[in-house]
Design an enzyme around this catalytic site. Structure first.
Site, PDB file in Angstrom:
ATOM      1  N   GLY A   1       5.012  -3.805   8.170  1.00 43.97           N
ATOM      2  CA  GLY A   1       4.196  -2.635   7.813  1.00 43.97           C
ATOM      3  C   GLY A   1       2.730  -3.030   7.689  1.00 43.97           C
ATOM      4  O   GLY A   1       1.836  -2.399   8.278  1.00 43.97           O
ATOM      5  N   HIS A   2       2.459  -4.107   6.934  1.00 41.21           N
ATOM      6  CA  HIS A   2       1.072  -4.576   6.801  1.00 41.21           C
ATOM      7  C   HIS A   2       0.511  -4.985   8.167  1.00 41.21           C
ATOM      8  O   HIS A   2      -0.644  -4.709   8.490  1.00 41.21           O
ATOM      9  CB  HIS A   2       0.994  -5.817   5.908  1.00 41.21           C
ATOM     10  CG  HIS A   2       1.411  -5.602   4.488  1.00 41.21           C
ATOM     11  ND1 HIS A   2       2.547  -6.157   3.959  1.00 41.21           N
ATOM     12  CD2 HIS A   2       0.819  -4.910   3.487  1.00 41.21           C
ATOM     13  CE1 HIS A   2       2.648  -5.815   2.687  1.00 41.21           C
ATOM     14  NE2 HIS A   2       1.628  -5.057   2.370  1.00 41.21           N
TER      15      HIS A   2
ATOM     16  N   HIS B   1       4.527  -7.936   5.469  1.00 44.26           N
ATOM     17  CA  HIS B   1       5.660  -7.614   6.333  1.00 44.26           C
ATOM     18  C   HIS B   1       5.117  -6.810   7.518  1.00 44.26           C
ATOM     19  O   HIS B   1       3.904  -6.567   7.621  1.00 44.26           O
ATOM     20  CB  HIS B   1       6.728  -6.835   5.571  1.00 44.26           C
ATOM     21  CG  HIS B   1       6.185  -5.671   4.801  1.00 44.26           C
ATOM     22  ND1 HIS B   1       5.655  -4.558   5.406  1.00 44.26           N
ATOM     23  CD2 HIS B   1       6.064  -5.462   3.464  1.00 44.26           C
ATOM     24  CE1 HIS B   1       5.259  -3.705   4.490  1.00 44.26           C
ATOM     25  NE2 HIS B   1       5.468  -4.220   3.293  1.00 44.26           N
TER      26      HIS B   1
ATOM     27  N   SER C   1       7.036  -5.047   0.148  1.00 45.05           N
ATOM     28  CA  SER C   1       7.072  -6.435  -0.321  1.00 45.05           C
ATOM     29  C   SER C   1       8.179  -6.617  -1.349  1.00 45.05           C
ATOM     30  O   SER C   1       8.751  -7.697  -1.498  1.00 45.05           O
ATOM     31  CB  SER C   1       5.729  -6.806  -0.937  1.00 45.05           C
ATOM     32  OG  SER C   1       4.721  -6.587   0.015  1.00 45.05           O
ATOM     33  N   ARG C   2       8.498  -5.546  -2.068  1.00 45.14           N
ATOM     34  CA  ARG C   2       9.542  -5.637  -3.100  1.00 45.14           C
ATOM     35  C   ARG C   2      10.942  -5.800  -2.491  1.00 45.14           C
ATOM     36  O   ARG C   2      11.864  -6.200  -3.198  1.00 45.14           O
ATOM     37  CB  ARG C   2       9.517  -4.400  -3.992  1.00 45.14           C
ATOM     38  CG  ARG C   2       8.300  -4.351  -4.893  1.00 45.14           C
ATOM     39  CD  ARG C   2       8.404  -3.245  -5.930  1.00 45.14           C
ATOM     40  NE  ARG C   2       7.324  -3.320  -6.890  1.00 45.14           N
ATOM     41  CZ  ARG C   2       6.109  -2.810  -6.711  1.00 45.14           C
ATOM     42  NH1 ARG C   2       5.820  -2.175  -5.596  1.00 45.14           N
ATOM     43  NH2 ARG C   2       5.177  -2.943  -7.637  1.00 45.14           N
TER      44      ARG C   2
ATOM     45  N   VAL D   1       6.597   1.853   8.303  1.00 44.91           N
ATOM     46  CA  VAL D   1       7.384   1.012   9.213  1.00 44.91           C
ATOM     47  C   VAL D   1       8.711   0.721   8.508  1.00 44.91           C
ATOM     48  O   VAL D   1       8.719   0.409   7.311  1.00 44.91           O
ATOM     49  CB  VAL D   1       6.637  -0.296   9.554  1.00 44.91           C
ATOM     50  CG1 VAL D   1       7.482  -1.183  10.463  1.00 44.91           C
ATOM     51  CG2 VAL D   1       5.303   0.029  10.225  1.00 44.91           C
TER      52      VAL D   1
ATOM     53  N   LYS E   1       3.793   4.951   3.129  1.00 46.06           N
ATOM     54  CA  LYS E   1       4.861   4.840   2.116  1.00 46.06           C
ATOM     55  C   LYS E   1       4.281   5.192   0.751  1.00 46.06           C
ATOM     56  O   LYS E   1       4.913   5.843  -0.057  1.00 46.06           O
ATOM     57  CB  LYS E   1       5.453   3.426   2.103  1.00 46.06           C
ATOM     58  CG  LYS E   1       6.568   3.301   1.072  1.00 46.06           C
ATOM     59  CD  LYS E   1       7.303   1.987   1.194  1.00 46.06           C
ATOM     60  CE  LYS E   1       6.466   0.815   0.771  1.00 46.06           C
ATOM     61  NZ  LYS E   1       6.132   0.808  -0.678  1.00 46.06           N
ATOM     62  N   ASP E   2       3.044   4.726   0.514  1.00 45.65           N
ATOM     63  CA  ASP E   2       2.363   5.042  -0.750  1.00 45.65           C
ATOM     64  C   ASP E   2       1.462   6.255  -0.535  1.00 45.65           C
ATOM     65  O   ASP E   2       0.234   6.170  -0.636  1.00 45.65           O
ATOM     66  CB  ASP E   2       1.559   3.823  -1.214  1.00 45.65           C
ATOM     67  CG  ASP E   2       2.468   2.637  -1.473  1.00 45.65           C
ATOM     68  OD1 ASP E   2       3.295   2.729  -2.384  1.00 45.65           O
ATOM     69  OD2 ASP E   2       2.384   1.639  -0.734  1.00 45.65           O
TER      70      ASP E   2
ATOM     71  N   GLN F   1      -0.861   7.270  -3.291  1.00 45.57           N
ATOM     72  CA  GLN F   1      -1.974   6.320  -3.397  1.00 45.57           C
ATOM     73  C   GLN F   1      -3.085   6.690  -2.416  1.00 45.57           C
ATOM     74  O   GLN F   1      -4.280   6.600  -2.741  1.00 45.57           O
ATOM     75  CB  GLN F   1      -1.456   4.906  -3.117  1.00 45.57           C
ATOM     76  CG  GLN F   1      -2.542   3.871  -2.929  1.00 45.57           C
ATOM     77  CD  GLN F   1      -2.009   2.459  -2.893  1.00 45.57           C
ATOM     78  OE1 GLN F   1      -1.782   1.867  -3.925  1.00 45.57           O
ATOM     79  NE2 GLN F   1      -1.810   1.899  -1.706  1.00 45.57           N
TER      80      GLN F   1
HETATM   81  O1  PAF Z   1      -0.780  -0.725  -1.647  1.00 42.95           O
HETATM   82  C1  PAF Z   1      -1.080  -1.839  -2.123  1.00 42.95           C
HETATM   83  O2  PAF Z   1      -0.597  -2.908  -1.694  1.00 42.95           O
HETATM   84  C2  PAF Z   1      -2.066  -1.905  -3.265  1.00 42.95           C
HETATM   85  O3  PAF Z   1      -1.894  -0.838  -4.144  1.00 42.95           O
HETATM   86  C3  PAF Z   1      -3.535  -2.018  -2.808  1.00 42.95           C
HETATM   87  C4  PAF Z   1      -3.978  -0.764  -2.066  1.00 42.95           C
HETATM   88  C5  PAF Z   1      -3.699  -3.235  -1.929  1.00 42.95           C
HETATM   89  C6  PAF Z   1      -4.447  -2.184  -4.026  1.00 42.95           C
HETATM   90  O4  PAF Z   1      -4.121  -3.342  -4.744  1.00 42.95           O
END
Ligand code: PAF
Length: 276
Positions: A36-37, A34, A185-186, A175, A148-149, A152
């Site tokens: 964001g990516h 999307h 994506s969800r 975004v 957003k993550d 992570q």
């Molecule tokens: O954020 C994500 O989409 C995933 O956790 C990642 C960093 C691609 C690892 O699979």
């Protein structure tokens, strides 16, 4: 843009690029791309000579088999969206990445023990397994992740430190959809009604910024989320933006953020906000 499906070819291509003295940007994704990516990919394009994007729905980071099964897989449209913004897209099979079950065991310390780490046992180890392999295979100058993550990213910074790889871990802003919902994506799994209702998550967080202290903000967010029948709150935490440990007051940390996870139907959405 060239699609690569084998690890050997990925490692060879990245080594070739590096031998030519060119800089490499890596954008790891699980596809279902999307805006964001795409913002990460464009930033990688602007800041590096050569861009690698990975598209791999990593089974070892899913603690819920149903979530893994339902995760959208849209490789053809992902490749179209990327177009010439990347030079290489690594889109391997599960067998290619994991010819045998992975055995890496990471311990990321306090940043992984809270929130997503406690709600999704094994999740961050699974993220570490795939991101660690990608960082070693590609050895990028910079690797790009979305805010957003946020937790992570803290885990990946610790992973980078433990692996001793040089990549700079670049944190890019969230975004949002025009209605305020953080892109994910969800979101594709939401009905049109759920999609509209889900916008309330961001609205409630924004409104909570008007309140003066941590207990009032927590109470407000919890009560507002509870008023919406489509929502089930998993957690709302206010935490130090560096250590991710809970705060009871704005005096407890230099930077404080709110982290929320809400189920809308069976779709689990996360979002966050900076308070100070
Ligand atoms: O954020 C994500 O989409 C995933 O956790 C990642 C960093 C691609 C690892 O699979």
């Amino acid at each position: 843009m060239k699609v690569i499906t084998s690890v050997n070819e990925l490692v060879e291509k990245a080594a070739e690029v590096r031998a030519e003295g060119k800089s490499i940007g890596l954008v790891p994704t699980m596809g279902a791309l999307h805006e964001g990516h795409l913002s990460l990919i464009r930033r990688a394009r602007a800041e590096n000579d050569v861009v690698f994007v990975s598209i791999f729905v990593n089974p070892v980071q899913f603690n819920n088999p149903d979530d893994l099964e339902k995760y959208p897989r849209t490789l053809d449209s992902d490749l179209e969206l990327i177009g010439d913004d990347a030079d290489y897209v690594f889109a391997p099979s599960v067998e290619e990445v994991f010819p045998v079950p992975p055995t890496e065991e990471y311990h990321f310390g306090i940043v992984e023990e809270v929130m997503e780490g406690s709600a999704r046992p094994g999740h961050f180890n699974g993220v570490g397994v795939i991101v660690g392999r990608l960082l070693r295979w590609v050895n990028p100058d910079k690797a790009y992740f979305g805010e957003k993550d946020y937790q992570q990213i803290a885990v990946i910074r610790e992973l980078k430190r433990q692996l001793g790889v040089p990549a700079e871990i670049v944190c890019c802003p969230i975004v949002r959809e025009p209605n305020g919902l953080a892109m994910s994506s969800r979101n594709r799994r939401l009905t049109p009604h759920q999609f509209e209702v889900a916008a309330q998550i961001h609205r409630i967080l924004e409104e909570s910024k008007k309140l003066p202290d941590v207990p009032q903000i927590k109470q407000f967010v919890e009560e507002e989320i509870a008023k919406i029948p489509e929502f089930k709150l998993d957690y709302f935490e206010m935490a130090d933006d560096q250590t991710l440990q809970s705060v009871q007051s704005f005096d407890d940390a230099e930077g404080v953020m709110g982290f929320i996870t809400v189920y809308v139907g069976d779709v689990r959405l996360i979002d966050n906000i900076h308070y100070c």
